[in-house]
Design an enzyme around this catalytic site. Sequence first.
Site, short mmCIF file in Angstrom:
data_model
loop_
_atom_site.label_atom_id
_atom_site.label_comp_id
_atom_site.label_asym_id
_atom_site.label_seq_id
_atom_site.Cartn_x
_atom_site.Cartn_y
_atom_site.Cartn_z
N HIS A 46 0.85 -1.19 0.00
CA HIS A 46 0.00 0.00 0.00
C HIS A 46 0.89 1.24 0.00
CE1 HIS A 46 -2.66 3.17 1.45
NE2 HIS A 46 -3.64 2.45 0.95
N HIS A 52 -1.69 9.81 0.37
CA HIS A 52 -2.34 8.49 0.41
C HIS A 52 -1.56 7.57 1.33
CE1 HIS A 52 -3.75 4.74 -2.09
NE2 HIS A 52 -4.33 4.81 -0.89
N HIS A 119 -9.25 5.47 1.06
CA HIS A 119 -10.08 4.31 0.73
C HIS A 119 -10.82 3.71 1.92
CE1 HIS A 119 -7.01 4.40 -2.60
NE2 HIS A 119 -8.16 4.58 -3.22
FE FE Z 1 -5.53 3.33 0.06
#
Ligand code: FE
Length: 131
Positions: A46, A52, A119
């Site tokens: 990730h 992010h 997310h």
């Molecule tokens: Fe993410």
Amino acid sequence: MGNINDRIGRADWKKEKHVPVIECADEVKADTMFDVKVSIGKEIAHPNTTAHHISWIQLFFHADGEKFAIQVGEFQFSAHGEAAEGPDTGPVYTHHSITATMKTKKSGKLYALSLCNIHGLWESEKEIKVI
Ligand code: FE
């Protein structure tokens, strides 16, 4: 409509990079400390950038027969390359991986909950048997 459960992602961590991976013994001795590692991106990395990143992981334990879950720990990942000069120019990045040390008198289930700043929420679980 719905509730927060509908906003929590659940998937196979080998295919979905946001799902927390819980690693610990399947069987532990009663009232004896053991380590629980929780990480994101074991199979598929990730990102960890200012824009992010994984913000936090929370770990819970629900002992068999108990009504409520207990929070084992809460882990904030606070450094993602932020700096006065701008995003991703800073020297420090916290990696999204933790190890908690805990003990339990009862068997039960660990739950890991994590937040990606873009997310959203993701969870996973793992059974622990006290022998
Ligand atoms: Fe993410």
